[in-house]
Enzyme design. Structure first.
Site, short mmCIF file in Angstrom:
data_model
loop_
_atom_site.label_atom_id
_atom_site.label_comp_id
_atom_site.label_asym_id
_atom_site.label_seq_id
_atom_site.Cartn_x
_atom_site.Cartn_y
_atom_site.Cartn_z
N PHE A 141 18.75 39.41 -45.19
CA PHE A 141 18.03 39.88 -44.01
C PHE A 141 18.17 41.39 -43.94
CE2 PHE A 141 17.32 41.29 -39.72
CZ PHE A 141 16.13 40.67 -39.42
N ASP A 226 23.75 47.20 -47.40
CA ASP A 226 23.25 47.13 -46.03
C ASP A 226 24.40 46.70 -45.12
OD1 ASP A 226 22.16 46.49 -43.58
OD2 ASP A 226 20.39 45.48 -44.39
N LYS A 255 22.79 49.27 -35.67
CA LYS A 255 23.42 48.44 -34.64
C LYS A 255 24.58 49.14 -33.92
CE LYS A 255 21.31 44.20 -35.97
NZ LYS A 255 21.01 43.50 -37.19
#
Ligand SMILES: *Cc1c(COP(=O)(O)O)cnc(C)c1O
Length: 400
Positions: A141, A226, A255
Site C-alpha cells: 500500500f 516507504d 503521517k
C-alpha cells in the site's frame, strides 16, 4: 445513537461514498481519547494509521502551530522562509540522510520517490530512455493516485481506473529469490514497506530486508523504503528498517510527521539520489510551507524529548505479551512490532468488523483491515494504565 445517526445520514447524502466508516461521529479529542457528538468517550486504538502518533492536540505541537499560524502560515516557494532550514536539518539528522524534499500527503511522497528513482536510473545508471523499472511488492500500500494504484496488487483499488502506468514489476513480499530474479539492467529501484501496514501489519521473514539491501547494492539498484506508516517510532524504532540495520537510499515519511495536525510528508535520501532534482523538476504549492515546517519540527522534537520511540518499543512488547496470553476462540495469529499489532480473526468464527463494533460499544476505536485482521495502533503517548484499560475490554470481546 440518535445524534450520531443524524450526522451520518446528512453526510451520506452529499459525500462521495469512498469510505465505509464505523458509525460514530467524533467531535473532539485529547491525547489518546476521542469524544463523539453525544459525549461518549473512546480510546483511539487506530491513531489515524500513525498520523496521531503524538496523540490528539499535543500541547507542544499545538503551541508551535498557533504561534506560527499567527506569524506566517504559507508563502510560496518563490521565496525562502525562516522555518525551512531548522526542519530539514532535524529531519535529515534523525534519519541520517543528506537531503529532504517536502510534500503534503504520503502518496505525494511516494510519487516523488518514483520520480527520483527514474531520474537516477536515466541520469546516473544510464538506463535507456523510458525503460526504467521499479520492483514493488505484492500486497503493497503506497497511496491512491493513478500512478501509485498502477502498481497495487489489490483489484478493488484499481477497478475501472485504468489505463495504468507501466514500469513496475510486482513480486511476492518477503521472497528474496523472486527479488533477485526480477532485477534486470533496467531496474532503477526496489520500493517496499519494511512492514506492510494496510495488508495487516505483515512482517517479511527476518533478514529479508537485509538481503534486499545487499541485492540492491550489488546491482546499483536504489532501495526505497516507504516508512509513511511504519516510521517515526511506530514499530519501536525510529525507522522500521532500523530493526535490521538496513540503510536505504530513500525513505518516505508522512503521517506522524504532521504531529497529528497537518498533512506533512517528506522524501529523505542520499545525496546521490536527491541530487537528481533541479529547479522545475518537481514541486508542490503547499509542500514545506512555514506552518508545516514549524509543526513538523515540533513533532520530531517531541518524539525525541518524550522518548516516544522507546515507549513504543516497551509498551508494544507489554501489550503483545498480554494479547498472546489471551485464550481466544476467534484469534488465529497475533504479531506486531512496537505499538503496531495485527490480530488475525478466523473468518469461520467471527467477522473482524463485528468484533470492532463490539469494541466500539466498550469504548475502543479499532478498525479491521482486509476483513480478517484487527489492527491496533494507539498513539505512542499512551500510558501503561491506558493499555491495561484497553486490554481488559479487548479481552472481554475476544474471549466471550
Ligand atoms: C498511508 C500510507 C500511504 C499514503 O499516505 P496518504 O497520506 O494517505 O497519501 C503511503 N504508504 C503507506 C505505507 C501508508 O501507510
Amino acid at each position: 445513537m440518535m445524534l450520531n445517526k443524524t450526522f451520518i445520514e446528512r453526510e451520506d447524502y452529499v459525500g462521495a461514498r469512498n469510505y465505509n466508516p464505523i458509525p460514530v461521529v467524533i467531535s473532539h479529542g485529547k491525547g489518546v481519547w476521542l469524544w463523539d457528538v453525544e459525549g461518549n468517550r473512546y480510546l483511539d486504538m487506530l491513531s489515524a494509521y500513525s498520523a496521531i502518533s503524538h496523540g490528539h492536540g499535543h500541547p507542544r505541537i499545538l503551541k508551535a502551530l498557533t504561534e506560527q499560524a499567527s506569524r506566517l502560515a504559507v508563502c510560496s516557494r518563490a521565496v525562502h522562509h525562516d522555518k525551512m532550514a531548522d526542519f530539514l536539518e532535524t529531519l535529515c539528522r534523525l534519519v541520517d540522510m543528506d537531503r529532504a524534499l517536502l510534500m503534503n500527503s504520503g502518496a505525494e511522497a511516494v510519487e516523488t520517490a518514483v520520480k527520483a528513482a527514474r531520474r537516477y536510473g536515466y541520469q546516473i545508471k544510464g538506463i535507456p530512455e523510458n525503460k526504467a523499472e521499479i520492483i514493488v511488492m505484492e500486497g503493497n500500500f503506497h497511496g491512491r493516485t493513478t500512478g501509485i494504484i498502477s502498481f497495487s496488487s489489490d483489484e478493488s483499488y484499481k477497478k475501472n481506473f485504468g489505463p495504468f502506468l507501466p514500469g513496475f514489476k510486482i513480486i511476492p513480499y518477503g521472497n528474496i529469490g523472486a527479488l533477485k530474479a526480477a532485477i534486470t539492467a533496467n531496474t532503477c529501484a526496489v520500493l517496499t514497506e519494511p512492514i506492510q501496514g494496510e495488508a495487516g501489519v505483515l512482517m517479511p521473514p527476518q533478514g529479508w530486508l537485509k538481503e534486499v539491501e545487499a541485492a540492491c547494492r550489488a546491482n546499483d539498484v536504489l532501495l526505497m523504503v516507504d516508512e509513511i506508516q511504519s516510521g517515526l517510532g511506530r514499530s519501536g524504532r525510529m525507522l522500521a528498517c532500523d530493526h535490521e540495520d538496513v540503510k536505504p537510499d530513500v525513505v518516505m515519511l508522512g503521517k506522524a510527521l504532521g504531529g497529528g495536525f497537518l498533512p506533512i510528508s517528506a522524501v529523505v535520501g542520499r545525496e546521490g539520489v536527491m541530487g537528481v532534482f533541479n529547479p522545475g523538476s518537481h514541486g508542490s504549492t503547499f509542500g514545506g510551507n512555514p506552518l508545516a515546517a514549524a509543526v513538523g519540527k515540533a513533532a520530531l522534537d517531541t518524539l525525541i524529548d518524550e522518548k516516544l520511540v522507546e515507549q513504543s518499543d516497551e509498551l508494544g512488547k507489554y501489550l503483545i505479551d498480554k494479547l498472546c496470553g489471551l485464550n481466544s476462540p476467534y484469534v488465529t495469529a497475533i504479531r506486531g512490532k512496537g505499538l503496531w499489532i495485527g490480530i488475525d480473526i478466523d473468518p469461520n468464527k467471527a467477522v473482524a468488523r463485528d468484533l470492532c463494533m463490539k469494541l466500539l460499544a466498550e469504548g475502543l476505536i479499532v478498525r479491521d483491515t482486509h476483513k480478517v485482521t484487527m489492527r491496533l495502533a494507539p498513539p505512542l503517548v499512551i500510558t501503561k494504565g491506558e493499555i491495561d484499560w484497553a486490554f481488559e475490554r479487548i479481552a472481554r470481546v475476544l474471549t466471550v
